[in-house]
Design a protein around this motif. Structure first.
Motif, PDB file in Angstrom:
ATOM      1  N   GLY A 152     -33.477  26.045 -32.146  1.00  0.00           N
ATOM      2  CA  GLY A 152     -34.548  25.195 -32.603  1.00  0.00           C
ATOM      3  C   GLY A 152     -34.414  23.910 -31.577  1.00  0.00           C
ATOM      4  O   GLY A 152     -33.358  23.356 -31.419  1.00  0.00           O
ATOM      5  N   GLY A 153     -35.454  23.374 -31.154  1.00  0.00           N
ATOM      6  CA  GLY A 153     -35.722  22.277 -30.247  1.00  0.00           C
ATOM      7  C   GLY A 153     -34.813  22.235 -29.110  1.00  0.00           C
ATOM      8  O   GLY A 153     -34.926  23.268 -28.402  1.00  0.00           O
ATOM      9  N   LEU A 154     -34.255  21.165 -28.829  1.00  0.00           N
ATOM     10  CA  LEU A 154     -33.137  21.165 -27.733  1.00  0.00           C
ATOM     11  C   LEU A 154     -32.375  22.106 -27.554  1.00  0.00           C
ATOM     12  O   LEU A 154     -32.050  22.541 -26.452  1.00  0.00           O
ATOM     13  CB  LEU A 154     -32.452  19.637 -27.744  1.00  0.00           C
ATOM     14  N   TYR A 155     -31.786  22.757 -28.549  1.00  0.00           N
ATOM     15  CA  TYR A 155     -30.808  23.763 -28.611  1.00  0.00           C
ATOM     16  C   TYR A 155     -31.354  24.974 -28.031  1.00  0.00           C
ATOM     17  O   TYR A 155     -30.669  25.935 -27.592  1.00  0.00           O
ATOM     18  CB  TYR A 155     -30.356  24.132 -30.145  1.00  0.00           C
ATOM     19  N   ASP A 156     -32.831  25.315 -28.013  1.00  0.00           N
ATOM     20  CA  ASP A 156     -33.266  26.435 -27.474  1.00  0.00           C
ATOM     21  C   ASP A 156     -33.124  26.587 -26.039  1.00  0.00           C
ATOM     22  O   ASP A 156     -33.258  27.412 -25.410  1.00  0.00           O
ATOM     23  CB  ASP A 156     -34.802  26.692 -27.828  1.00  0.00           C
TER      24      ASP A 156
END
Length: 178
Positions: A152-156
């Motif tokens: 999700g978000g930055l973690y992707d």
């Protein structure tokens, strides 16, 4: 008035600093060995006849390391951090008290954080510092549902993730492969 000239360094003081740096490296390599589940790295920080006591009585390195590999290897990840280190060095012997905080993510999404201290006796043999005796003191702990996110978000966008030996990206990096 000009400053007084710097006196020549005292070789004993320089050796003390070199020993302290080497001891700090041993403590850091312990954390790396634990978190990567690298039995060889862990074995290298202890003397072959070390007495290691995490609270359930002293055990030799082979027994301790086998137990750590089984227990920690079953966890999703661990992240050990060392902080304050109080160290007294006398010749080829040293005593250190090292504060530590360790995060453990357990299968099923439970997060366990433990704070404690390592009381270590180290010896310098053949020019190398190693832990000859370790006593662990647990000061506090916390356990609950993990809030760790991996997507999700930055973690992707983060392509590199921690792993156990030899799959952790640091092994290729240290080998000069990346």
């Amino acid at each position: 008035m000009p400053d007084a000239p710097n006196p020549s360094p005292n070789p004993a003081d320089l050796q003390h600093l070199l020993d302290r740096i080497a001891i700090d490296e041993v403590l850091a390599r312990y954390c790396r060995g634990i978190d990567r589940c690298d039995a060889e790295e862990l074995a290298a920080v202890f003397t072959p006849d070390a007495a290691i006591d995490y609270g359930d009585g002293p055990k030799p390195p082979d027994v301790t390391i086998a137990g750590l590999m089984a227990g920690l290897g079953a966890m999703t990840l661990t992240h050990h951090n060392i902080g304050n280190v109080i160290c007294e060095i006398t010749g080829d012997r040293a005593r250190c008290e090292t504060y530590c905080v360790a995060l453990h993510i357990l299968p099923g999404g439970t997060e366990m954080v433990v704070g404690g201290r390592y009381l270590d006796r180290l010896v310098k043999q053949d020019g190398e510092w190693r832990i000859a005796q370790r006593l662990y003191i647990m000061d506090w702990n916390r356990q609950g549902p993990s809030t760790m996110q991996e997507s999700g978000g930055l973690y992707d966008t983060l392509a590199r993730r921690c792993a156990r030996r030899p799959d952790d990206p640091s092994y290729a990096w240290w080998a000069g492969e990346s």
